[in-house]
Design a protein around this motif. Structure first.
Motif, PDB file in Angstrom:
ATOM      1  N   TYR A 415       2.273  65.530  30.019  1.00 19.23           N
ATOM      2  CA  TYR A 415       2.753  64.557  29.045  1.00 19.23           C
ATOM      3  C   TYR A 415       4.203  64.865  28.698  1.00 19.23           C
ATOM      4  O   TYR A 415       4.632  66.032  28.646  1.00 19.23           O
ATOM      5  CB  TYR A 415       1.879  64.585  27.783  1.00 19.23           C
ATOM      6  CG  TYR A 415       0.423  64.264  28.064  1.00 19.23           C
ATOM      7  CD1 TYR A 415      -0.023  62.951  28.074  1.00 19.23           C
ATOM      8  CD2 TYR A 415      -0.487  65.280  28.336  1.00 19.23           C
ATOM      9  CE1 TYR A 415      -1.346  62.648  28.338  1.00 19.23           C
ATOM     10  CE2 TYR A 415      -1.822  64.997  28.600  1.00 19.23           C
ATOM     11  CZ  TYR A 415      -2.237  63.681  28.600  1.00 19.23           C
ATOM     12  OH  TYR A 415      -3.563  63.384  28.866  1.00 19.23           O
ATOM     13  N   SER A 416       4.976  63.793  28.425  1.00 18.71           N
ATOM     14  CA  SER A 416       6.417  63.945  28.190  1.00 18.71           C
ATOM     15  C   SER A 416       6.725  64.666  26.890  1.00 18.71           C
ATOM     16  O   SER A 416       7.794  65.252  26.747  1.00 18.71           O
ATOM     17  CB  SER A 416       7.087  62.561  28.177  1.00 18.71           C
ATOM     18  OG  SER A 416       6.567  61.766  27.129  1.00 18.71           O
ATOM     19  N   GLY A 417       5.803  64.646  25.937  1.00 23.13           N
ATOM     20  CA  GLY A 417       6.050  65.315  24.668  1.00 23.13           C
ATOM     21  C   GLY A 417       5.548  66.742  24.613  1.00 23.13           C
ATOM     22  O   GLY A 417       5.581  67.368  23.548  1.00 23.13           O
ATOM     23  N   GLU A 418       5.047  67.280  25.748  1.00 23.12           N
ATOM     24  CA  GLU A 418       4.469  68.613  25.769  1.00 23.12           C
ATOM     25  C   GLU A 418       5.276  69.524  26.685  1.00 23.12           C
ATOM     26  O   GLU A 418       6.138  69.081  27.464  1.00 23.12           O
ATOM     27  CB  GLU A 418       3.009  68.569  26.249  1.00 23.12           C
ATOM     28  CG  GLU A 418       2.102  67.695  25.399  1.00 23.12           C
ATOM     29  CD  GLU A 418       1.856  68.288  24.024  1.00 23.12           C
ATOM     30  OE1 GLU A 418       2.140  69.489  23.833  1.00 23.12           O
ATOM     31  OE2 GLU A 418       1.374  67.568  23.147  1.00 23.12           O
ATOM     32  N   SER A 419       4.972  70.804  26.590  1.00 20.88           N
ATOM     33  CA  SER A 419       5.588  71.824  27.429  1.00 20.88           C
ATOM     34  C   SER A 419       4.476  72.737  27.951  1.00 20.88           C
ATOM     35  O   SER A 419       3.578  73.123  27.185  1.00 20.88           O
ATOM     36  CB  SER A 419       6.625  72.623  26.643  1.00 20.88           C
ATOM     37  OG  SER A 419       7.187  73.631  27.452  1.00 20.88           O
ATOM     38  N   PHE A 420       4.518  73.088  29.245  1.00 17.55           N
ATOM     39  CA  PHE A 420       3.437  73.840  29.874  1.00 17.55           C
ATOM     40  C   PHE A 420       3.993  75.032  30.651  1.00 17.55           C
ATOM     41  O   PHE A 420       5.153  75.026  31.101  1.00 17.55           O
ATOM     42  CB  PHE A 420       2.654  72.944  30.861  1.00 17.55           C
ATOM     43  CG  PHE A 420       1.989  71.771  30.216  1.00 17.55           C
ATOM     44  CD1 PHE A 420       0.704  71.886  29.693  1.00 17.55           C
ATOM     45  CD2 PHE A 420       2.631  70.542  30.124  1.00 17.55           C
ATOM     46  CE1 PHE A 420       0.089  70.798  29.103  1.00 17.55           C
ATOM     47  CE2 PHE A 420       2.024  69.455  29.536  1.00 17.55           C
ATOM     48  CZ  PHE A 420       0.750  69.583  29.018  1.00 17.55           C
ATOM     49  N   ILE A 421       3.147  76.048  30.788  1.00 20.36           N
ATOM     50  CA  ILE A 421       3.387  77.194  31.677  1.00 20.36           C
ATOM     51  C   ILE A 421       2.276  77.183  32.727  1.00 20.36           C
ATOM     52  O   ILE A 421       1.088  77.148  32.383  1.00 20.36           O
ATOM     53  CB  ILE A 421       3.402  78.524  30.913  1.00 20.36           C
ATOM     54  CG1 ILE A 421       4.567  78.561  29.924  1.00 20.36           C
ATOM     55  CG2 ILE A 421       3.508  79.696  31.887  1.00 20.36           C
ATOM     56  CD1 ILE A 421       4.631  79.838  29.108  1.00 20.36           C
ATOM     57  N   ILE A 422       2.653  77.196  34.004  1.00 18.99           N
ATOM     58  CA  ILE A 422       1.692  77.127  35.114  1.00 18.99           C
ATOM     59  C   ILE A 422       1.824  78.395  35.948  1.00 18.99           C
ATOM     60  O   ILE A 422       2.935  78.767  36.359  1.00 18.99           O
ATOM     61  CB  ILE A 422       1.962  75.884  35.984  1.00 18.99           C
ATOM     62  CG1 ILE A 422       1.917  74.619  35.120  1.00 18.99           C
ATOM     63  CG2 ILE A 422       0.951  75.803  37.133  1.00 18.99           C
ATOM     64  CD1 ILE A 422       2.366  73.384  35.842  1.00 18.99           C
ATOM     65  N   ARG A 423       0.688  79.056  36.193  1.00 17.48           N
ATOM     66  CA  ARG A 423       0.664  80.259  37.033  1.00 17.48           C
ATOM     67  C   ARG A 423      -0.080  79.938  38.327  1.00 17.48           C
ATOM     68  O   ARG A 423      -1.236  79.500  38.308  1.00 17.48           O
ATOM     69  CB  ARG A 423      -0.028  81.417  36.316  1.00 17.48           C
ATOM     70  CG  ARG A 423      -0.057  82.710  37.131  1.00 17.48           C
ATOM     71  CD  ARG A 423      -0.802  83.800  36.371  1.00 17.48           C
ATOM     72  NE  ARG A 423      -0.797  85.051  37.103  1.00 17.48           N
ATOM     73  CZ  ARG A 423      -1.692  85.408  38.018  1.00 17.48           C
ATOM     74  NH1 ARG A 423      -2.686  84.561  38.316  1.00 17.48           N
ATOM     75  NH2 ARG A 423      -1.622  86.566  38.642  1.00 17.48           N
TER      76      ARG A 423
END
Length: 466
Positions: A415-423
């Motif tokens: 989503y454009s309003g979120e921030s994620f960390i992907i491993r």
């Protein structure tokens, strides 16, 4: 010897002639004789029974003596009031409201807010920077948790205040105070603030900068003087946001309401007859709400804005930078003349054709993992490929102060309003195909995904949460 005597005689004769000319010009032709001069200097006859004052006032004329004896009762003399600036404001009915002690708070991150606050000790905060302005002193108080941006903005305002002597502050420099408990300078600084008790301490309550910026900008109200030059009209385009300097027209008169601060800005070419009515209408706006006693209602002339007003606009040029003299280098190479060319539109269909059939790969730890599936073997180009095996994929969603695990059923939905960390955990399989036994070693790569509408705070928290 005879030659020297003749010179002395000629000089004496010239001096005598100059003396006679002086007596004729200033004392009159009838007083050119010595007897007349003696008669002029002799005392005048006095009536019987009165003692002449000439004996006690030698060298003074009788008129001068009479003038010295004369007395005047100045208590009966009435002086007319001058046409001062203060008198004009009282006649206009739009009197200004200023104070000798001003406390300014510097808070924010992306859109730094410089706002007037109560000159009380309770207004101080460990996360902000403050300026205390008095007629003779200038302080910059930096909280122990204040950011570098806030301290830098405070230093910039101090420079502007000391150069232009804004707010009638005659201080040549500012005293910078860091939050140190028990410091003598801190105690001297506190003398200018209202303190409820001696045990009161600086607040440690943190307020989010972005929320504060939105709250302050949304409360801004802008007015413009109507065509009749008598009242201000509310303008929605000038309200609810931080304006640009270009919105101010030199031929207009505006009123800006910032809560405890109300300013009447008068353009350089504005109607002179309307300025008096503008102050009266601006005072009505000030009186329409309940304002704090430490608030400011002030008239601002175009071109003479102080730093507290300029900071309400987001693109106001730096006044200190305007005084920097730029000198052209005569040895600098001359730039080529601008040549105009005919521009033709491009073919969008040609842009969609890929330059190469080979997809763009990703190189991790000096290994081309392709699009996550490895690299194909191409013996014609001496390329020996390898396969990539995905071990696991994990995702976390970033919050304001922490992170939380993202549900697996939502993997792939960002989503454009979120921030994620992907491993991404993977293993490189050498030989061009997967083997029955494990080869190589386990590797992991972290990816930061930031939405276009994600807040700055969440973007900054991503690296620190690893």
């Amino acid at each position: 010897q005879r030659k020297d005597v003749s010179k002395e005689y000629r000089a004496t004769t010239e001096m005598k002639e100059m003396t006679d000319d002086f007596i004729k010009d200033y004392l009159g032709p009838g007083l050119s004789k010595a007897a007349d001069l003696d008669r002029m200097s002799s005392p005048r006859p006095t009536p019987l029974g009165k003692k002449s004052s000439s004996s006690n006032n030698k060298g003074l004329a009788n008129e001068a003596v009479d003038a010295l004896k004369a007395t005047e009762d100045y208590t009966k003399v009435k002086l007319n009031k001058g046409h001062t600036q203060k008198a004009v404001k009282e006649v206009a009915g739009g009197r200004e409201q200023l104070h000798d002690t001003i406390l300014v708070q510097i808070k924010g991150k992306q859109s730094m807010q410089t706002r007037l606050v109560a000159p009380h000790f309770s207004a101080l905060n460990s996360y902000e920077s403050f300026l205390l302005i008095t007629p003779n002193t200038l302080y910059q108080f930096n909280g122990k948790h204040a950011s570098v941006l806030k301290k830098s903005k405070g230093t910039e305002l101090v420079t502007a205040i000391t150069i232009a002597k804004e707010f009638k502050c005659m201080a040549d420099k500012a005293t910078v105070l860091e939050q140190v408990r028990g410091s003598y300078l801190i105690r001297h600084f506190n003398k200018h603030l209202k303190i409820q008790n001696d045990s009161e301490e600086v607040s440690e309550k943190a307020v989010d900068d972005e929320e504060y910026e939105k709250e302050q900008n949304s409360a801004n109200i802008g007015y413009i003087l109507d065509e009749e030059k008598k009242n201000f009209t509310h303008v929605p385009e000038l309200s609810g946001k931080r304006l640009k300097q270009a919105r101010l027209k030199d031929s207009q008169i505006y009123c800006f309401d910032y809560g405890p601060e109300v300013y009447v800005w008068i353009g350089r070419s504005a109607d002179r007859g309307a300025r008096k009515n503008a102050m009266i209408a601006g005072r009505q706006i000030w009186d329409s709400k309940q304002r704090p006693s430490w608030g400011i209602f002030q008239r601002i002339a175009g071109g003479l804005e102080h730093s507290l007003f300029r900071e309400k606009f987001k693109d106001w040029p730096d006044v200190n930078a305007l005084h920097v003299l730029t000198v052209k280098n005569p040895c600098a190479p001359k730039k080529d003349k601008i040549t105009f060319v005919d521009m033709e539109p491009c073919d969008a269909e040609q842009m969609r054709i890929p330059l190469s059939e080979k997809p763009v790969g990703l190189v991790l730890e000096m290994t081309d993992v392709g699009r996550g599936d490895g690299l194909l073997t191409d013996l014609s180009q001496d390329i020996f490929g390898h396969d990539v095996e995905t071990r696991s994929v994990e995702m976390w969603r970033i919050t304001d102060n922490s992170y939380e695990e993202y549900p697996r059923e939502l993997y792939g939905e960002l989503y454009s309003g979120e921030s994620f960390i992907i491993r991404w955990a993977y293993r490189v399989m050498q030989g061009g195909k997967k083997q029955d036994h494990d080869t190589g070693r386990d590797r992991a790569a972290f990816f930061f995904w930031q939405g276009a509408d994600c807040t700055i705070k969440r973007r900054e928290n991503q690296p620190s949460l690893l």
